[in-house]
Each structure stands twice: as C-alpha cells, then as structure tokens.
Motif scaffolding. Structure first.
Motif, PDB file in Angstrom:
ATOM      1  N   ALA A  87      20.885   9.536-113.235  1.00 49.70           N
ATOM      2  CA  ALA A  87      19.879   8.483-113.456  1.00 49.70           C
ATOM      3  C   ALA A  87      19.392   7.863-112.152  1.00 49.70           C
ATOM      4  CB  ALA A  87      20.485   7.393-114.335  1.00 49.70           C
ATOM      5  N   ALA A  88      20.015   8.237-111.044  1.00 44.77           N
ATOM      6  CA  ALA A  88      19.832   7.510-109.773  1.00 44.77           C
ATOM      7  C   ALA A  88      18.374   7.172-109.457  1.00 44.77           C
ATOM      8  CB  ALA A  88      20.446   8.301-108.634  1.00 44.77           C
ATOM      9  N   VAL A  89      17.506   8.150-109.448  1.00 44.45           N
ATOM     10  CA  VAL A  89      16.117   7.899-109.040  1.00 44.45           C
ATOM     11  C   VAL A  89      15.230   7.708-110.268  1.00 44.45           C
ATOM     12  CG1 VAL A  89      14.147   8.786-107.729  1.00 44.45           C
ATOM     13  CG2 VAL A  89      16.473   9.266-106.960  1.00 44.45           C
ATOM     14  N   VAL A  90      15.389   8.607-111.239  1.00 47.79           N
ATOM     15  CA  VAL A  90      14.477   8.567-112.395  1.00 47.79           C
ATOM     16  C   VAL A  90      14.567   7.237-113.136  1.00 47.79           C
ATOM     17  CG1 VAL A  90      16.055   9.800-113.981  1.00 47.79           C
ATOM     18  CG2 VAL A  90      13.630   9.869-114.372  1.00 47.79           C
ATOM     19  N   ALA A  91      15.772   6.697-113.285  1.00 51.42           N
ATOM     20  CA  ALA A  91      15.905   5.437-114.029  1.00 51.42           C
ATOM     21  C   ALA A  91      15.240   4.289-113.280  1.00 51.42           C
ATOM     22  CB  ALA A  91      17.379   5.122-114.271  1.00 51.42           C
ATOM     23  N   GLU A  92      15.341   4.294-111.965  1.00 54.93           N
ATOM     24  CA  GLU A  92      14.710   3.212-111.175  1.00 54.93           C
ATOM     25  C   GLU A  92      13.186   3.311-111.240  1.00 54.93           C
ATOM     26  OE1 GLU A  92      15.854   1.104-108.119  1.00 54.93           O
ATOM     27  OE2 GLU A  92      17.851   1.894-107.780  1.00 54.93           O
ATOM     28  N   ARG A  93      12.708   4.558-111.282  1.00 56.63           N
ATOM     29  CA  ARG A  93      11.257   4.748-111.323  1.00 56.63           C
ATOM     30  C   ARG A  93      10.711   4.356-112.694  1.00 56.63           C
ATOM     31  NH1 ARG A  93      10.898  10.244-109.754  1.00 56.63           N
ATOM     32  NH2 ARG A  93      10.482  10.626-111.929  1.00 56.63           N
ATOM     33  N   VAL A  94      11.422   4.802-113.744  1.00 58.64           N
ATOM     34  CA  VAL A  94      10.939   4.542-115.106  1.00 58.64           C
ATOM     35  C   VAL A  94      11.085   3.053-115.458  1.00 58.64           C
ATOM     36  CG1 VAL A  94      11.385   5.036-117.549  1.00 58.64           C
ATOM     37  CG2 VAL A  94      11.343   6.895-115.890  1.00 58.64           C
ATOM     38  N   SER A  95      12.196   2.449-115.084  1.00 60.37           N
ATOM     39  CA  SER A  95      12.408   1.043-115.464  1.00 60.37           C
ATOM     40  C   SER A  95      11.541   0.096-114.630  1.00 60.37           C
ATOM     41  CB  SER A  95      13.873   0.657-115.306  1.00 60.37           C
ATOM     42  OG  SER A  95      14.204   0.564-113.938  1.00 60.37           O
ATOM     43  N   GLY A  96      11.158   0.510-113.442  1.00 57.57           N
ATOM     44  CA  GLY A  96      10.305  -0.342-112.597  1.00 57.57           C
ATOM     45  C   GLY A  96      11.063  -1.075-111.507  1.00 57.57           C
ATOM     46  N   THR A  97      12.392  -0.893-111.422  1.00 60.95           N
ATOM     47  CA  THR A  97      13.150  -1.612-110.382  1.00 60.95           C
ATOM     48  C   THR A  97      12.780  -1.106-108.980  1.00 60.95           C
ATOM     49  OG1 THR A  97      14.977  -0.097-110.815  1.00 60.95           O
ATOM     50  CG2 THR A  97      15.156  -2.284-111.766  1.00 60.95           C
ATOM     51  N   ALA A  98      12.398   0.179-108.890  1.00 62.10           N
ATOM     52  CA  ALA A  98      12.033   0.732-107.577  1.00 62.10           C
ATOM     53  C   ALA A  98      10.758   0.076-107.038  1.00 62.10           C
ATOM     54  CB  ALA A  98      11.830   2.238-107.691  1.00 62.10           C
ATOM     55  N   GLU A  99       9.919  -0.409-107.968  1.00 62.30           N
ATOM     56  CA  GLU A  99       8.628  -0.978-107.587  1.00 62.30           C
ATOM     57  C   GLU A  99       8.793  -2.168-106.629  1.00 62.30           C
ATOM     58  OE1 GLU A  99       4.677  -1.578-110.381  1.00 62.30           O
ATOM     59  OE2 GLU A  99       6.587  -2.366-111.052  1.00 62.30           O
ATOM     60  N   ILE A 100       9.718  -3.041-106.969  1.00 65.17           N
ATOM     61  CA  ILE A 100       9.904  -4.231-106.133  1.00 65.17           C
ATOM     62  C   ILE A 100      10.521  -3.842-104.793  1.00 65.17           C
ATOM     63  CG2 ILE A 100      11.338  -6.314-105.933  1.00 65.17           C
ATOM     64  CD1 ILE A 100      10.360  -7.080-108.680  1.00 65.17           C
ATOM     65  N   THR A 101      11.511  -2.961-104.817  1.00 66.29           N
ATOM     66  CA  THR A 101      12.166  -2.554-103.564  1.00 66.29           C
ATOM     67  C   THR A 101      11.173  -1.852-102.637  1.00 66.29           C
ATOM     68  OG1 THR A 101      14.249  -2.277-104.732  1.00 66.29           O
ATOM     69  CG2 THR A 101      14.063  -1.186-102.607  1.00 66.29           C
ATOM     70  N   LEU A 102      10.409  -0.917-103.181  1.00 69.81           N
ATOM     71  CA  LEU A 102       9.554  -0.100-102.316  1.00 69.81           C
ATOM     72  C   LEU A 102       8.235  -0.781-101.943  1.00 69.81           C
ATOM     73  CD1 LEU A 102      10.317   3.370-103.882  1.00 69.81           C
ATOM     74  CD2 LEU A 102      11.168   2.459-101.734  1.00 69.81           C
ATOM     75  N   SER A 103       7.977  -1.962-102.522  1.00 68.98           N
ATOM     76  CA  SER A 103       6.808  -2.715-102.038  1.00 68.98           C
ATOM     77  C   SER A 103       7.195  -3.524-100.797  1.00 68.98           C
ATOM     78  CB  SER A 103       6.254  -3.632-103.134  1.00 68.98           C
ATOM     79  OG  SER A 103       7.189  -4.644-103.450  1.00 68.98           O
ATOM     80  N   LYS A 104       8.501  -3.520-100.475  1.00 68.89           N
ATOM     81  CA  LYS A 104       8.978  -4.170 -99.247  1.00 68.89           C
ATOM     82  C   LYS A 104       9.005  -3.104 -98.141  1.00 68.89           C
ATOM     83  CE  LYS A 104      10.572  -7.855-101.641  1.00 68.89           C
ATOM     84  NZ  LYS A 104       9.374  -7.971-102.500  1.00 68.89           N
ATOM     85  N   PRO A 105       9.126  -3.548 -96.878  1.00 70.78           N
ATOM     86  CA  PRO A 105       9.151  -2.536 -95.804  1.00 70.78           C
ATOM     87  C   PRO A 105      10.453  -1.729 -95.777  1.00 70.78           C
ATOM     88  CG  PRO A 105       9.104  -4.770 -94.902  1.00 70.78           C
ATOM     89  CD  PRO A 105       9.133  -4.914 -96.370  1.00 70.78           C
ATOM     90  N   VAL A 106      10.594  -0.849 -96.758  1.00 69.12           N
ATOM     91  CA  VAL A 106      11.794  -0.012 -96.914  1.00 69.12           C
ATOM     92  C   VAL A 106      11.314   1.430 -96.943  1.00 69.12           C
ATOM     93  CG1 VAL A 106      13.557   0.658 -98.605  1.00 69.12           C
ATOM     94  CG2 VAL A 106      13.038  -1.747 -98.254  1.00 69.12           C
ATOM     95  N   SER A 107      11.992   2.308 -96.207  1.00 68.03           N
ATOM     96  CA  SER A 107      11.532   3.696 -96.237  1.00 68.03           C
ATOM     97  C   SER A 107      12.103   4.406 -97.472  1.00 68.03           C
ATOM     98  CB  SER A 107      11.931   4.430 -94.960  1.00 68.03           C
ATOM     99  OG  SER A 107      13.209   4.976 -95.093  1.00 68.03           O
ATOM    100  N   ARG A 108      11.319   5.312 -97.983  1.00 65.49           N
ATOM    101  CA  ARG A 108      11.774   6.037 -99.190  1.00 65.49           C
ATOM    102  C   ARG A 108      12.967   6.920 -98.852  1.00 65.49           C
ATOM    103  NH1 ARG A 108       6.597   7.204-103.115  1.00 65.49           N
ATOM    104  NH2 ARG A 108       5.694   5.133-102.897  1.00 65.49           N
ATOM    105  N   GLY A 109      13.030   7.394 -97.615  1.00 63.79           N
ATOM    106  CA  GLY A 109      14.175   8.205 -97.178  1.00 63.79           C
ATOM    107  C   GLY A 109      15.458   7.390 -97.232  1.00 63.79           C
TER     108      GLY A 109
END
Lengths: 252, 309
Positions: A87-109
């Motif tokens: 679930a590591a990546v897909v769950a964050e993408r589907v639930s929307g939690t990644a949205e807040i983290t990646l709108s900050k200056p954080v690299s996807r790597g």
C-alpha cells in the motif's frame, strides 16, 4: 528526508507493522529448529500414523534445523515483503495524503526512498530478532552452529527479501489499487521463479542466495553466489530507480 | 512582478481537455476568486500551480519561479486541497510541529511555537493532541489551512476553502482570509458566490477549461449592471401584482418581476424612464417600504457569463 523517514518509521510502529513483522519472523524462526526436533517424536506418538512412517523419518540434526529455519523465514518473509509495502505509494496517492506532502518542497525521490529505508529497517529488525531466537533454539536443541556464518546467512536472506520489497514498492507505484500492487509483486516473484528453473540464469537470480545462505549457516563449504548477490543489488536498485522515474511523472 | 502567471497552460486527460491554454496574471496582495461550474478546470489549475500535476503544454510561474513537481516554487506556496487528507494516526499538533515543520527544515522549538499559533488561529488549539483520524471534515479543512500557512508563503492556493465548514467556521475562515490579504496573494476557487463577493477583489470566471473573464470585482459588477430599480411595498401581493401590470405598460420599462410584495423592474436606461417609474410608484397609493437602484449580484453576472460563453 529525515522527517519523511521519521514519518514512515512512526507509521510502521503505530500501525503495528513493525511488531507484526518481528513477531511473525521470530515465531517462524523459532518454529524451524523446534519442529525439526519434535516432529518425529510427535509422529511416533500419534495413534493413526501409517505403520513404518516414523521409522523412515530421518534422524533430526542441526542441518535439518537450519534448513527448516531458513525455509520458514523465506516463506513467511516473502509473504510479509509483499503484504507490508503493497500500500506504500498507491494508498497515499488514492487517499490524498501524498498531495499535502508533495505540495511542499519535498523531492519525490526522497518520498520513495524514505519508504524503502523504513521497510528495510523493519525487515532488518525482524530478521535480527528472528536470527537471535533461531540461533539460540538451534544451539540448545542440536548444538551450536558458527555464529558468523549464521549471521551472514541471515544477511543474505535479508538481501533476498529486500529485493522483493523493492519490487513491491515499484508495483505500488505503478498500480491503481493495493490489490493490483500485490498481484504485480506476486507476478514478479513467479517470473523470477520461472527464470530460476533455467540452469544458467538460475545461478544469477536472488533465489540462488538462499542455497549459499544455508551452507554458510551450517559452516559448510559452498560456492559463493557473488553473481546472484550483484544481480539482487541491481534488481532491487533498478526497481527503485524505475519506481522513481514513474513516480516523478505521475499526477498526484 | 506577478504573484501568479500562466501562459498557454493546457491540460489534457485522455480525450478530455481540462484546460485550454490558460493565460492569467494575478498581482501581489490580491484575493483572486476563481469561479466556474463543476468540471470547469479550477482544481486542475490549482493542482498545476501547486506542482502536483504537469501541464500538457504551457507554463506557469509563482513569484516568477516556474512551477512543477520538483520546483522550488513549492516553497512559495501554501496549498489547501478541497478535501485535505492527513495521516490518521498523527495528532494535529504532531502533524504541524514535527511533520510539516520538519519538511520545511524548521528548528523544532520554532516549529512547535508556529504550530501552536496556527492551531489557535484556526480554532483547533483544544484538539491539538487528538488523533486526526477522529476529525470531522470541517476540522480537517481548518487543519489544512494551518498547514498551508505554516511557512508563511507569499501565495496561498485554496481550493474551496470553506466548503466543509459550518456557518460560524465559514465566517471565521473568511475573516482569516481577509486578514491574510494584507500580506499575501490568495488564489481561491469556490462555488459560494456570496463569499467571493465579500472578500475577493479580483474575479476570474472559467468555463469548460477556458477563461471567460478576469476583472476587478467592482468593474465586473458595473459592466454587467442592467439599469433597473427594486421596489418593496407595504401591501399584499395581489395589489403589487396589479400595479406591476400597469408599470409594465410604462414606456421604457422592459420587464417586471414580482416576488410577494416586492418588484424588480428592468429599464431601458432612457433619461425619463426612471422619473416615470417613480411617479408610477408614488401614484400606486401603496406605502413604499424600499425604493432603490438595482445592483446586479455576482450570481447574475456569473450565470450570464457562463451561459453566454
């Protein structure tokens, strides 16, 4: 990166994933030498066992205990290496939690790498505890095996499982659901299994590390599978690289 | 320098064009209301500006820094998604002080202090230690606003910032946005036109992925103002309807709408028309509660623009 790793490790702890991984690996690590020792005794004492079966059971020894131990760790480790990170990546993408983290200056790597490192640490702790317990039970029940060889064997099993973790992480990046991610990881494992049946290729695949691990744990002479170790590193690293290349192009 | 600038920004999803070459410029210290019906492309624009999505074509800048998934422009932006989602196992205080503060590499003591200030500002100070998993949608929206403000960004991108709030929460949030406009640029999408009319100084209307208009609020309302008057009588609806029938026949009166004891008259703008209507009102024999020049609402303008585009 430090904050992302903190988040991943705290999540592993609070969601009991770390505890479950350690508990399952330790339980089955202990069960290896214990079942090797007591299975023939149990069979001999069972009422409806076909006549002669108990007699043909081989006398349990340290080699059987170590083989059982390693077999259990690999078998249940593989299941965990797919179920825990699927679930590591897909769950964050589907639930929307990644949205807040990646709108900050954080690299996807860094986002992906933190996940892999946290899972690597979880499996390292799990195998360390399981290794200590398995080593102790094998020593008490059958006699002590070389500690350095046993440690090296666990290290090779860890490498094998981390390759699967990296492949599952890639699947979780590619898939649209957790179930699909698990399916992709299982398919990758099956493909590796099929390729492993081809003699020249099999020697170079991650599964070849397991035979080497068994011999090291028993202190027996074995041909080092350096090729398989290198391929495992390349496969794990390659899976993470592809996951990053895919993830950096994805819509969050 | 523009706070936000887009040039030919286009986004295609399979066979659907979400955004058709958007050209937009938002000046600093503006509260920009981004309006449009569902599916117009508002969220797509906000996500492109937040660096969560890549444009199919065109470019965008925040404070003259090009935006994108790995761009440093993300450090200049605070983004509040329409339905912000958080890790349910974290507490609100931990999320802001440790996680968001850590992502901005803020010193731990400073981050704790900032988190405390923001939780108080959005009215969540009493639940700082509660797990976010138990938060209502409105509480998550408040926390979303707090995280968007954490690093004091010069540009705030707010996607429907009051959609989940109760009337009190909505009032507080609008007040907060009003206070923030002194120091930042706020780009917000919303469906609630009353809120836009209240706090936004510039309005952009988007329809089917195309920008229909961008204008200062007052200029937009005056441009679409139709000459007319609103009259409210102290009389029963039947008498008002009877008067409306006679008023409709007055030269220069184009239309009359009656609602209970009130009537709205659309006029041709001629010099004598207003005076004739006034005389008709006074000659009706009914007591007048209210007589005023009609001002178009933003809803009238919005519907007119969307329907005619």
């Amino acid at each position: 990166m430090r904050t992302l790793l903190w988040k991943e490790l705290t999540e592993q702890w609070r969601s009991y994933r770390l505890l479950i991984t350690v508990a399952v690996l330790t339980a089955f690590g202990i069960l290896g030498p214990v079942s090797a020792k007591y299975l023939p005794v149990m069979l001999a004492n069972m009422a409806d066992v076909p006549e002669g079966l108990a007699e043909i059971m081989p006398e349990p020894d340290v080699s059987m205990a170590v083989t059982e131990y390693a077999g259990n760790l690999v078998q249940f480790g593989v299941i965990l290496a797919i179920l825990v990170p699927m679930a590591a990546v897909v769950a964050e993408r589907v639930s929307g939690t990644a949205e807040i983290t990646l709108s900050k200056p954080v690299s996807r790597g860094a986002f992906l790498l933190a996940k892999f490192l946290a899972y690597a640490l979880t499996f390292t702790v799990g195998l360390a505890v399981a290794g200590l317990a398995g080593y102790y039970y094998t020593g008490v029940l059958f006699g002590w095996v070389p500690a350095v060889g046993f440690l090296a064997a666990n290290g090779l099993i860890l490498v094998y499982l981390l390759v699967l973790v990296a492949l599952t992480l890639l699947a979780s990046t590619l898939a649209r659901t957790q179930l699909a991610a698990a399916g992709m990881a299982v398919a990758a494992l099956a493909l590796l299994g099929i390729l492993g049946t081809l003699p020249p290729v099999g020697k170079l695949l991650p599964a070849a590390l397991l035979g080497w691990a068994n011999a090291l744990a028993l202190g027996l002479p074995a041909e080092p599978a350096w090729g398989a170790l290198a391929v495992s590193g390349a496969l794990g690293g390659g899976a993470l690289l592809v996951a990053w290349l895919v993830f950096r192009q994805q819509e969050i | 320098m523009s706070a936000i600038r887009t040039q030919g920004l286009r986004k295609v999803f399979g066979s659907v064009v979400g955004l058709h070459g958007l050209d937009l410029e938002v000046r600093p210290q503006t509260v920009f209301g981004f309006l449009g019906p569902n599916g117009a492309g508002k969220t797509t624009t906000l996500r492109l500006l937040a660096g969560l999505s890549r444009p199919t074509a065109g470019r965008a800048w925040i404070a003259d820094v090009p935006v994108g998934p790995e761009s440093p422009a993300r450090g200049q932006v605070g983004y509040l998604p329409e339905e912000p989602r958080f890790y349910p196992w974290m507490s609100a205080g931990e999320f802001l002080a440790v996680y968001v503060g850590g992502l901005f590499r803020m010193d731990a003591r400073q981050a704790r202090q900032r988190a405390g200030e923001l939780l108080e500002r959005v009215g969540l100070q009493d639940v700082a230690r509660r797990r976010i998993g138990g938060f209502s949608r409105g509480m998550r929206q408040r926390l979303g606003m707090a995280q968007a403000l954490f690093n004091g960004p010069p540009v705030l991108l707010l996607d429907e910032p009051v959609s989940a709030l109760d009337p009190g929460g909505r009032r507080d949030m609008l007040e907060l946005i009003g206070e923030l406009k002194e120091e930042r640029t706020i780009f917000m999408s919303t469906h609630i036109l009353e809120d836009v009319e209240r706090i936004c100084d510039t309005i952009g209307v988007l329809n089917h992925g195309k920008l229909v208009t961008v204008e200062a609020r007052e200029a937009l309302l005056s441009r679409y103002a139709v000459p007319g008057v609103e009259v409210e009588f102290q009389a029963d609806a039947r008498s008002v309807a009877a008067w409306a029938e006679s008023a409709r026949r007055e030269p220069g009166v184009q239309a009359v709408e009656v609602e209970g004891s009130a009537a709205r008259l659309r006029l041709d703008g001629g010099p004598q028309t207003g005076a004739r209507v006034q005389a008709s009102v006074l000659g009706s024999g009914m007591a007048v509660e209210r007589f005023q020049v009609a001002r178009p609402t933003l809803e009238d303008v919005f519907l007119h623009l969307v329907e005619s585009s």
